[in-house]
Design a protein around this motif. Structure first.
Motif, PDB file in Angstrom:
ATOM      1  N   MET A   1       4.360 -27.214  -0.694  1.00  0.00           N
ATOM      2  CA  MET A   1       5.406 -27.398  -1.661  1.00  0.00           C
ATOM      3  C   MET A   1       4.771 -27.431  -3.043  1.00  0.00           C
ATOM      4  SD  MET A   1       8.123 -27.664   0.225  1.00  0.00           S
ATOM      5  CE  MET A   1       8.988 -27.549  -1.279  1.00  0.00           C
ATOM      6  N   ASP A   2       5.412 -26.765  -3.966  1.00  0.00           N
ATOM      7  CA  ASP A   2       4.963 -26.788  -5.354  1.00  0.00           C
ATOM      8  C   ASP A   2       6.177 -26.883  -6.258  1.00  0.00           C
ATOM      9  OD1 ASP A   2       2.074 -26.493  -5.301  1.00  0.00           O
ATOM     10  OD2 ASP A   2       2.464 -24.520  -4.450  1.00  0.00           O
ATOM     11  N   TYR A   3       6.022 -27.642  -7.342  1.00  0.00           N
ATOM     12  CA  TYR A   3       7.076 -27.731  -8.341  1.00  0.00           C
ATOM     13  C   TYR A   3       6.699 -26.815  -9.488  1.00  0.00           C
ATOM     14  CZ  TYR A   3      10.588 -29.587 -11.466  1.00  0.00           C
ATOM     15  OH  TYR A   3      11.663 -29.714 -12.296  1.00  0.00           O
ATOM     16  N   GLU A   4       7.555 -25.864  -9.794  1.00  0.00           N
ATOM     17  CA  GLU A   4       7.326 -24.919 -10.884  1.00  0.00           C
ATOM     18  C   GLU A   4       8.159 -25.348 -12.086  1.00  0.00           C
ATOM     19  OE1 GLU A   4       5.194 -22.346 -10.757  1.00  0.00           O
ATOM     20  OE2 GLU A   4       4.653 -22.826  -8.697  1.00  0.00           O
ATOM     21  N   HIS A   5       7.536 -25.421 -13.250  1.00  0.00           N
ATOM     22  CA  HIS A   5       8.220 -25.835 -14.475  1.00  0.00           C
ATOM     23  C   HIS A   5       8.784 -24.616 -15.195  1.00  0.00           C
ATOM     24  CE1 HIS A   5       6.783 -29.973 -14.164  1.00  0.00           C
ATOM     25  NE2 HIS A   5       5.685 -29.434 -13.671  1.00  0.00           N
ATOM     26  N   VAL A   6       9.767 -23.981 -14.580  1.00  0.00           N
ATOM     27  CA  VAL A   6      10.405 -22.786 -15.128  1.00  0.00           C
ATOM     28  C   VAL A   6      11.895 -23.067 -15.271  1.00  0.00           C
ATOM     29  CG1 VAL A   6      10.918 -20.350 -14.698  1.00  0.00           C
ATOM     30  CG2 VAL A   6       8.729 -21.302 -13.970  1.00  0.00           C
ATOM     31  N   GLU A   7      12.451 -22.824 -16.446  1.00  0.00           N
ATOM     32  CA  GLU A   7      13.900 -22.957 -16.661  1.00  0.00           C
ATOM     33  C   GLU A   7      14.473 -24.242 -16.069  1.00  0.00           C
ATOM     34  OE1 GLU A   7      15.896 -20.906 -18.449  1.00  0.00           O
ATOM     35  OE2 GLU A   7      14.163 -19.687 -18.967  1.00  0.00           O
ATOM     36  N   GLY A   8      13.881 -25.373 -16.379  1.00  0.00           N
ATOM     37  CA  GLY A   8      14.381 -26.643 -15.869  1.00  0.00           C
ATOM     38  C   GLY A   8      13.703 -27.091 -14.587  1.00  0.00           C
ATOM     39  N   GLY A   9      12.912 -26.216 -13.987  1.00  0.00           N
ATOM     40  CA  GLY A   9      12.126 -26.570 -12.811  1.00  0.00           C
ATOM     41  C   GLY A   9      12.776 -26.193 -11.497  1.00  0.00           C
ATOM     42  N   LEU A  10      11.926 -25.898 -10.527  1.00  0.00           N
ATOM     43  CA  LEU A  10      12.401 -25.604  -9.180  1.00  0.00           C
ATOM     44  C   LEU A  10      11.272 -25.829  -8.190  1.00  0.00           C
ATOM     45  CD1 LEU A  10      12.327 -21.946  -8.074  1.00  0.00           C
ATOM     46  CD2 LEU A  10      11.423 -22.566 -10.301  1.00  0.00           C
ATOM     47  N   TRP A  11      11.649 -26.070  -6.953  1.00  0.00           N
ATOM     48  CA  TRP A  11      10.689 -26.236  -5.868  1.00  0.00           C
ATOM     49  C   TRP A  11      10.496 -24.901  -5.181  1.00  0.00           C
ATOM     50  CZ3 TRP A  11       7.774 -30.370  -5.328  1.00  0.00           C
ATOM     51  CH2 TRP A  11       8.186 -31.534  -5.958  1.00  0.00           C
ATOM     52  N   VAL A  12       9.251 -24.579  -4.866  1.00  0.00           N
ATOM     53  CA  VAL A  12       8.941 -23.358  -4.130  1.00  0.00           C
ATOM     54  C   VAL A  12       8.041 -23.696  -2.954  1.00  0.00           C
ATOM     55  CG1 VAL A  12       9.182 -21.838  -6.132  1.00  0.00           C
ATOM     56  CG2 VAL A  12       6.931 -22.769  -5.569  1.00  0.00           C
ATOM     57  N   ILE A  13       8.067 -22.832  -1.968  1.00  0.00           N
ATOM     58  CA  ILE A  13       7.186 -22.947  -0.815  1.00  0.00           C
ATOM     59  C   ILE A  13       6.238 -21.758  -0.874  1.00  0.00           C
ATOM     60  CG2 ILE A  13       7.036 -22.911   1.702  1.00  0.00           C
ATOM     61  CD1 ILE A  13       9.857 -24.166   1.719  1.00  0.00           C
ATOM     62  N   GLU A  14       4.953 -22.053  -0.902  1.00  0.00           N
ATOM     63  CA  GLU A  14       3.953 -20.994  -0.893  1.00  0.00           C
ATOM     64  C   GLU A  14       3.356 -20.929   0.499  1.00  0.00           C
ATOM     65  OE1 GLU A  14       1.173 -21.510  -4.057  1.00  0.00           O
ATOM     66  OE2 GLU A  14       2.734 -21.406  -5.574  1.00  0.00           O
ATOM     67  N   GLY A  15       3.349 -19.751   1.061  1.00  0.00           N
ATOM     68  CA  GLY A  15       2.830 -19.623   2.413  1.00  0.00           C
ATOM     69  C   GLY A  15       2.877 -18.195   2.880  1.00  0.00           C
ATOM     70  N   ARG A  16       2.861 -18.043   4.191  1.00  0.00           N
ATOM     71  CA  ARG A  16       2.868 -16.703   4.767  1.00  0.00           C
ATOM     72  C   ARG A  16       3.821 -16.657   5.950  1.00  0.00           C
ATOM     73  NH1 ARG A  16      -0.104 -16.952   9.356  1.00  0.00           N
ATOM     74  NH2 ARG A  16      -1.538 -18.676   9.530  1.00  0.00           N
ATOM     75  N   LYS A  17       4.308 -15.466   6.215  1.00  0.00           N
ATOM     76  CA  LYS A  17       5.143 -15.255   7.387  1.00  0.00           C
ATOM     77  C   LYS A  17       4.265 -15.326   8.625  1.00  0.00           C
ATOM     78  CE  LYS A  17       8.546 -12.184   5.337  1.00  0.00           C
ATOM     79  NZ  LYS A  17       9.159 -10.850   5.402  1.00  0.00           N
ATOM     80  N   ALA A  18       4.832 -15.751   9.734  1.00  0.00           N
ATOM     81  CA  ALA A  18       4.094 -15.786  10.996  1.00  0.00           C
ATOM     82  C   ALA A  18       3.568 -14.392  11.314  1.00  0.00           C
ATOM     83  CB  ALA A  18       4.995 -16.287  12.114  1.00  0.00           C
ATOM     84  N   GLY A  19       2.300 -14.321  11.662  1.00  0.00           N
ATOM     85  CA  GLY A  19       1.689 -13.050  12.016  1.00  0.00           C
ATOM     86  C   GLY A  19       1.189 -12.244  10.833  1.00  0.00           C
ATOM     87  N   SER A  20       1.265 -12.806   9.629  1.00  0.00           N
ATOM     88  CA  SER A  20       0.827 -12.091   8.431  1.00  0.00           C
ATOM     89  C   SER A  20      -0.271 -12.879   7.728  1.00  0.00           C
ATOM     90  CB  SER A  20       2.003 -11.902   7.471  1.00  0.00           C
ATOM     91  OG  SER A  20       1.559 -11.367   6.247  1.00  0.00           O
TER      92      SER A  20
END
Length: 71
Positions: A1-20
């Motif tokens: 989980m990462d909090y991005e400080h863009v346009e008021g902020g948002l939560w993003v999930i950084e990762g990979r698809k299964a098998g990739s």
């Protein structure tokens, strides 16, 4: 989980698809508040929602089907 400080902020999930090996950034549309912890490691099952738009343009929007902490 990462909090991005863009346009008021948002939560993003950084990762990979299964098998990739490629890493991606995903914007969850239904992230439970308990998982809004910067740096928290999670395991997510989700589906990409191509029918939903976002002003953030950080990556594909996903609908979380299940999520659990990996700590």
């Amino acid at each position: 989980m990462d909090y991005e400080h863009v346009e008021g902020g948002l939560w993003v999930i950084e990762g990979r698809k299964a098998g990739s090996e490629a890493s991606n950034t995903y914007e969850p549309m239904n992230l439970p508040a308990i998982f809004e912890v910067d740096g928290q490691r999670v395991r997510v099952r989700a589906r990409v929602r191509d029918d939903v738009g976002s002003i953030y343009m950080t990556g594909p929007t996903i609908e979380i089907r299940s999520i659990e902490s990996r700590d």
